[in-house]
Design an enzyme around this catalytic site. Sequence first.
Site, short mmCIF file in Angstrom:
data_model
loop_
_atom_site.label_atom_id
_atom_site.label_comp_id
_atom_site.label_asym_id
_atom_site.label_seq_id
_atom_site.Cartn_x
_atom_site.Cartn_y
_atom_site.Cartn_z
N GLU A 148 43.15 38.99 45.78
CA GLU A 148 42.26 40.14 46.04
C GLU A 148 42.76 40.98 47.23
O GLU A 148 42.53 42.17 47.29
CB GLU A 148 40.82 39.67 46.30
CG GLU A 148 40.12 39.17 45.05
CD GLU A 148 39.62 40.28 44.11
OE1 GLU A 148 39.39 41.41 44.57
OE2 GLU A 148 39.48 39.98 42.91
N HIS A 182 41.80 35.08 37.62
CA HIS A 182 42.73 35.79 38.51
C HIS A 182 44.19 35.38 38.27
O HIS A 182 45.10 36.12 38.61
CB HIS A 182 42.39 35.50 39.98
CG HIS A 182 41.23 36.29 40.52
ND1 HIS A 182 39.93 36.03 40.18
CD2 HIS A 182 41.20 37.33 41.39
CE1 HIS A 182 39.13 36.87 40.83
NE2 HIS A 182 39.88 37.67 41.57
N1 DGL Z 1 38.02 34.72 38.58
C1 DGL Z 1 36.99 33.77 38.71
C2 DGL Z 1 37.30 32.47 38.01
O1 DGL Z 1 37.90 32.52 36.97
C3 DGL Z 1 36.37 33.64 40.09
C4 DGL Z 1 37.28 33.32 41.20
C5 DGL Z 1 36.57 33.30 42.55
O2 DGL Z 1 35.81 34.22 42.85
O3 DGL Z 1 36.79 32.32 43.28
O4 DGL Z 1 36.92 31.41 38.42
#
Ligand code: DGL
Length: 268
Positions: A148, A182
Amino acid sequence: MNSYIGIFDSGMGGLSVLNRVVERHGDLPCIYLADTARIPFGNKSPSEIRSIAKELVDWLKYKEGSIVLVACNTTNSLAFDIVESLSGVEVIDLIRSVESMIINESRIGVLATPATAASKAYSCQIKSVKPQAFVLEQGCPDLVPLIEAGKLNTEEIKLAVKEYLKPLLKAGVESIVLGCSHYPLLVPLLRQLLPINVRLIDPAIGLAERLDNFLGPPKVSQGSPISIANTRICVTSSPSAFAKRVQNVMGNCPEVELVSLKSNSYFF
Ligand code: DGL
């Protein structure tokens, strides 16, 4: 248009899911909600994650005929029951989508947020179709904050990924599930660090395929440019910073709206 696809995540991770969906089904009416004010979800407690999930689904207020895509593995692993019962519409998630993607492997690694890894949701799902499989889930607390922060091409993230891969490589995994939405953004780096024979599995591909049951077969020919002009992107903080991230990942970006989860809204 009364129905739409609702997608939610903590930040830009769900864009990797949106990408797979529009790549296969075209530019659909979608609402993408990113709770950027509370990112990362994956380092929070199960009860915090469950209460966030409730607020996200409440805010999206699904209409009949809509479809919810759980583009966040952390919410998926700890609050799927909440999403299903509160939304009252069809819910398609990432974790169940992995089933169709496990082919011949019997030693499988999972990279995920600490909360997802601790829940063992991927182990349970994989073992439900492959009871003899060896599954090792690795929690990666540093990755979402680094991604991020735009640190995708830095030595810092490379060192972190190397550390997280060590136990999986030591265990001789044949494939690695990208158990956080992500992480598809890390594929070039992962390919650099992994032996060629280790397959990367992105559950979002299986999720987009499961959407065929509701939207029909794929409408977009492979390699066509991706448009998300019909997606409304809503965030809970810093809309202009998020717009830049969307532009980088998707190649285009509609206006990003700042919303408060305290005020419920309907769209379309
Ligand atoms: N992208 C999300 C996941 O797949 C959330 C990641 C996060 O905010 O820690 O878990």
